[in-house]
Design a protein around this motif. Structure first.
Motif, PDB file in Angstrom:
ATOM      1  N   PHE A  33     -49.949 -21.804  19.322  1.00 53.11           N
ATOM      2  CA  PHE A  33     -50.036 -23.258  19.335  1.00 53.11           C
ATOM      3  C   PHE A  33     -48.626 -23.831  19.396  1.00 53.11           C
ATOM      4  CE2 PHE A  33     -54.078 -22.097  17.438  1.00 53.11           C
ATOM      5  CZ  PHE A  33     -54.958 -22.954  18.086  1.00 53.11           C
ATOM      6  N   TYR A  34     -48.494 -24.925  20.121  1.00 54.79           N
ATOM      7  CA  TYR A  34     -47.185 -25.554  20.301  1.00 54.79           C
ATOM      8  C   TYR A  34     -47.300 -27.058  20.057  1.00 54.79           C
ATOM      9  CZ  TYR A  34     -46.062 -21.263  22.946  1.00 54.79           C
ATOM     10  OH  TYR A  34     -45.876 -19.945  23.342  1.00 54.79           O
ATOM     11  N   THR A  35     -46.148 -27.631  19.721  1.00 54.27           N
ATOM     12  CA  THR A  35     -46.002 -29.073  19.751  1.00 54.27           C
ATOM     13  C   THR A  35     -44.927 -29.394  20.782  1.00 54.27           C
ATOM     14  OG1 THR A  35     -45.605 -31.062  18.408  1.00 54.27           O
ATOM     15  CG2 THR A  35     -44.228 -29.148  17.948  1.00 54.27           C
ATOM     16  N   TYR A  36     -44.943 -30.616  21.318  1.00 56.30           N
ATOM     17  CA  TYR A  36     -44.002 -30.946  22.389  1.00 56.30           C
ATOM     18  C   TYR A  36     -42.917 -31.869  21.852  1.00 56.30           C
ATOM     19  CZ  TYR A  36     -42.350 -32.355  27.029  1.00 56.30           C
ATOM     20  OH  TYR A  36     -41.576 -32.593  28.141  1.00 56.30           O
ATOM     21  N   SER A  37     -41.656 -31.505  22.117  1.00 55.26           N
ATOM     22  CA  SER A  37     -40.548 -32.334  21.651  1.00 55.26           C
ATOM     23  C   SER A  37     -39.328 -32.130  22.527  1.00 55.26           C
ATOM     24  CB  SER A  37     -40.201 -31.977  20.192  1.00 55.26           C
ATOM     25  OG  SER A  37     -39.091 -32.712  19.730  1.00 55.26           O
ATOM     26  N   SER A  38     -38.762 -33.232  22.983  1.00 56.66           N
ATOM     27  CA  SER A  38     -37.513 -33.213  23.756  1.00 56.66           C
ATOM     28  C   SER A  38     -37.564 -32.272  24.958  1.00 56.66           C
ATOM     29  CB  SER A  38     -36.339 -32.828  22.842  1.00 56.66           C
ATOM     30  OG  SER A  38     -36.208 -33.740  21.772  1.00 56.66           O
ATOM     31  N   GLY A  39     -38.677 -32.288  25.654  1.00 56.44           N
ATOM     32  CA  GLY A  39     -38.792 -31.510  26.877  1.00 56.44           C
ATOM     33  C   GLY A  39     -39.106 -30.034  26.671  1.00 56.44           C
ATOM     34  N   ARG A  40     -39.403 -29.635  25.430  1.00 55.73           N
ATOM     35  CA  ARG A  40     -39.717 -28.225  25.174  1.00 55.73           C
ATOM     36  C   ARG A  40     -40.971 -28.126  24.309  1.00 55.73           C
ATOM     37  NH1 ARG A  40     -35.607 -24.908  26.803  1.00 55.73           N
ATOM     38  NH2 ARG A  40     -36.565 -23.145  25.723  1.00 55.73           N
ATOM     39  N   TYR A  41     -41.676 -26.995  24.455  1.00 57.26           N
ATOM     40  CA  TYR A  41     -42.848 -26.707  23.637  1.00 57.26           C
ATOM     41  C   TYR A  41     -42.408 -25.772  22.497  1.00 57.26           C
ATOM     42  CZ  TYR A  41     -45.578 -28.684  27.462  1.00 57.26           C
ATOM     43  OH  TYR A  41     -46.103 -29.538  28.422  1.00 57.26           O
ATOM     44  N   ILE A  42     -42.591 -26.235  21.283  1.00 54.86           N
ATOM     45  CA  ILE A  42     -42.129 -25.491  20.105  1.00 54.86           C
ATOM     46  C   ILE A  42     -43.337 -24.871  19.394  1.00 54.86           C
ATOM     47  CG2 ILE A  42     -40.891 -25.644  17.904  1.00 54.86           C
ATOM     48  CD1 ILE A  42     -39.526 -28.181  19.062  1.00 54.86           C
ATOM     49  N   ALA A  43     -43.282 -23.565  19.171  1.00 55.34           N
ATOM     50  CA  ALA A  43     -44.384 -22.855  18.509  1.00 55.34           C
ATOM     51  C   ALA A  43     -44.512 -23.314  17.063  1.00 55.34           C
ATOM     52  CB  ALA A  43     -44.145 -21.354  18.569  1.00 55.34           C
ATOM     53  N   ILE A  44     -45.718 -23.670  16.657  1.00 54.01           N
ATOM     54  CA  ILE A  44     -45.971 -24.116  15.282  1.00 54.01           C
ATOM     55  C   ILE A  44     -47.287 -23.519  14.791  1.00 54.01           C
ATOM     56  CG2 ILE A  44     -44.719 -26.292  15.540  1.00 54.01           C
ATOM     57  CD1 ILE A  44     -47.489 -27.658  15.809  1.00 54.01           C
ATOM     58  N   ALA A  45     -47.490 -23.601  13.480  1.00 57.86           N
ATOM     59  CA  ALA A  45     -48.756 -23.184  12.892  1.00 57.86           C
ATOM     60  C   ALA A  45     -49.615 -24.421  12.687  1.00 57.86           C
ATOM     61  CB  ALA A  45     -48.508 -22.494  11.562  1.00 57.86           C
ATOM     62  N   PRO A  46     -50.862 -24.431  13.128  1.00 53.73           N
ATOM     63  CA  PRO A  46     -51.727 -25.590  12.915  1.00 53.73           C
ATOM     64  C   PRO A  46     -51.964 -25.837  11.426  1.00 53.73           C
ATOM     65  CG  PRO A  46     -52.987 -23.730  13.749  1.00 53.73           C
ATOM     66  CD  PRO A  46     -51.559 -23.345  13.839  1.00 53.73           C
ATOM     67  N   LYS A  47     -52.134 -27.112  11.058  1.00 52.35           N
ATOM     68  CA  LYS A  47     -52.265 -27.483   9.657  1.00 52.35           C
ATOM     69  C   LYS A  47     -53.688 -27.262   9.141  1.00 52.35           C
ATOM     70  CE  LYS A  47     -48.621 -30.980   9.991  1.00 52.35           C
ATOM     71  NZ  LYS A  47     -48.294 -32.424   9.862  1.00 52.35           N
ATOM     72  N   ILE A  48     -53.804 -27.249   7.808  1.00 54.51           N
ATOM     73  CA  ILE A  48     -55.105 -27.105   7.154  1.00 54.51           C
ATOM     74  C   ILE A  48     -56.042 -28.220   7.641  1.00 54.51           C
ATOM     75  CG2 ILE A  48     -56.327 -27.085   4.946  1.00 54.51           C
ATOM     76  CD1 ILE A  48     -54.483 -24.685   5.432  1.00 54.51           C
ATOM     77  N   GLY A  49     -57.259 -27.833   8.006  1.00 56.13           N
ATOM     78  CA  GLY A  49     -58.238 -28.800   8.497  1.00 56.13           C
ATOM     79  C   GLY A  49     -58.336 -28.831  10.009  1.00 56.13           C
ATOM     80  N   PHE A  50     -57.353 -28.264  10.684  1.00 52.87           N
ATOM     81  CA  PHE A  50     -57.363 -28.201  12.146  1.00 52.87           C
ATOM     82  C   PHE A  50     -58.572 -27.382  12.602  1.00 52.87           C
ATOM     83  CE2 PHE A  50     -56.245 -25.775  15.958  1.00 52.87           C
ATOM     84  CZ  PHE A  50     -55.880 -26.793  16.838  1.00 52.87           C
ATOM     85  N   ARG A  51     -59.275 -27.880  13.613  1.00 50.03           N
ATOM     86  CA  ARG A  51     -60.486 -27.196  14.081  1.00 50.03           C
ATOM     87  C   ARG A  51     -60.439 -26.911  15.579  1.00 50.03           C
ATOM     88  NH1 ARG A  51     -66.011 -29.505  11.226  1.00 50.03           N
ATOM     89  NH2 ARG A  51     -65.381 -29.188   9.044  1.00 50.03           N
ATOM     90  N   ILE A  52     -61.043 -25.789  15.928  1.00 47.48           N
ATOM     91  CA  ILE A  52     -61.215 -25.421  17.330  1.00 47.48           C
ATOM     92  C   ILE A  52     -62.641 -24.891  17.507  1.00 47.48           C
ATOM     93  CG2 ILE A  52     -58.807 -24.909  17.888  1.00 47.48           C
ATOM     94  CD1 ILE A  52     -59.301 -22.014  17.221  1.00 47.48           C
ATOM     95  N   SER A  53     -63.141 -24.982  18.719  1.00 45.30           N
ATOM     96  CA  SER A  53     -64.514 -24.538  18.981  1.00 45.30           C
ATOM     97  C   SER A  53     -64.594 -23.053  19.309  1.00 45.30           C
ATOM     98  CB  SER A  53     -65.113 -25.348  20.133  1.00 45.30           C
ATOM     99  OG  SER A  53     -64.300 -25.226  21.303  1.00 45.30           O
ATOM    100  N   THR A  54     -63.493 -22.489  19.799  1.00 46.59           N
ATOM    101  CA  THR A  54     -63.467 -21.063  20.160  1.00 46.59           C
ATOM    102  C   THR A  54     -62.208 -20.418  19.594  1.00 46.59           C
ATOM    103  OG1 THR A  54     -64.620 -21.551  22.226  1.00 46.59           O
ATOM    104  CG2 THR A  54     -63.547 -19.397  22.047  1.00 46.59           C
ATOM    105  N   LEU A  55     -62.354 -19.270  18.972  1.00 50.90           N
ATOM    106  CA  LEU A  55     -61.196 -18.569  18.417  1.00 50.90           C
ATOM    107  C   LEU A  55     -60.351 -17.950  19.525  1.00 50.90           C
ATOM    108  CD1 LEU A  55     -62.752 -16.666  15.368  1.00 50.90           C
ATOM    109  CD2 LEU A  55     -61.077 -18.518  15.260  1.00 50.90           C
ATOM    110  N   PRO A  56     -59.044 -17.899  19.337  1.00 54.32           N
ATOM    111  CA  PRO A  56     -58.203 -17.155  20.282  1.00 54.32           C
ATOM    112  C   PRO A  56     -58.648 -15.702  20.367  1.00 54.32           C
ATOM    113  CG  PRO A  56     -56.860 -18.530  18.850  1.00 54.32           C
ATOM    114  CD  PRO A  56     -58.255 -18.572  18.296  1.00 54.32           C
ATOM    115  N   SER A  57     -58.403 -15.082  21.487  1.00 54.10           N
ATOM    116  CA  SER A  57     -58.921 -13.723  21.724  1.00 54.10           C
ATOM    117  C   SER A  57     -58.307 -12.667  20.811  1.00 54.10           C
ATOM    118  CB  SER A  57     -58.672 -13.328  23.184  1.00 54.10           C
ATOM    119  OG  SER A  57     -57.276 -13.369  23.489  1.00 54.10           O
TER     120      SER A  57
END
Length: 216
Positions: free
Chosen positions: A109-133
């Motif tokens: 997972f990434y966040t976008y800042s100053s023209g770059r995608y920075i790898a981050i850990a999603p916060k508690i409560g974050f939801r997705i419908s499908t798990l990464p492989s």
């Protein structure tokens, strides 16, 4: 003359009996001493065996006594953390949570800042419908967690939500990007505010969740 001979013979007999009695007493005393010495020797051997027995010691755990640990008590070994960033994320998916956009690709997972995608850990409560492989199922207290690169999910209805793992949850390895920290002069491992300590499980190295850093 005959009386003298008889008297001499009587004295000789008495002397013989006395000598025999002394010898018998000496033999009995000797046998008693030998038996006593044997018993003492046996006790000494048994005592020696007991004191030299080595028992396998269970190492004293340095587990944090409470689940939540104040951020102010945590000291990081390195003054700065390595930031992983890329210029682009191929085939990325955009996921919004609490007004923040996450970009998912390359199993991160990434966040976008100053023209770059920075790898981050999603916060508690974050939801997705499908798990990464690349998820791994971890069972603890008859409950399933789904671990993806150090992030724990649980299934809620038809979605997967990021949660804090229970204290005592065991993982076989630490995620990439973990850091060493110090709390009360004891060293732990931290990733995504989850604190681990090194343990042995069936003779194999593993890592146990021992606390969560409270960021408030």
């Amino acid at each position: 003359m005959n009386f003298s001979k008889k008297n001499h013979k009587h004295k000789k007999t008495n002397n013989y009996l006395v000598s025999k009695s002394i010898i018998k007493t000496s033999v009995l005393a000797l046998l008693f001493l030998m038996a006593f010495a044997t018993e003492v020797s046996g006790q000494s051997k048994r005592s020696s065996t007991t004191t030299t027995t080595v028992k396998k010691k269970t190492p004293v755990k340095k587990t944090i006594p409470t689940k939540k640990v104040s951020r102010t008590k945590v000291t990081y070994k390195k003054p700065t953390k390595k930031v992983v960033s890329v210029r682009s994320v191929p085939n990325k998916k955009v996921i919004s949570h609490n007004g923040q956009k996450y970009y998912y690709g390359n199993n991160k997972f990434y966040t976008y800042s100053s023209g770059r995608y920075i790898a981050i850990a999603p916060k508690i409560g974050f939801r997705i419908s499908t798990l990464p492989s690349n998820y791994k199922t971890i069972r603890y207290n008859n409950f399933n967690y789904y671990n993806v690169g150090g992030i724990f999910y649980t299934r809620i209805n038809n979605q997967y939500e990021v949660v804090d793992p229970e204290i005592g949850t065991i993982v076989s390895e630490l995620p990439d990007g973990y850091e060493k920290v110090e709390i009360d002069n004891q060293t732990y491992y931290e990733y995504a505010n989850i604190l681990y300590e090194k343990v042995q499980v069936d003779g194999t190295r593993a890592y146990e969740v021992v606390g969560i850093i409270d960021m408030d």
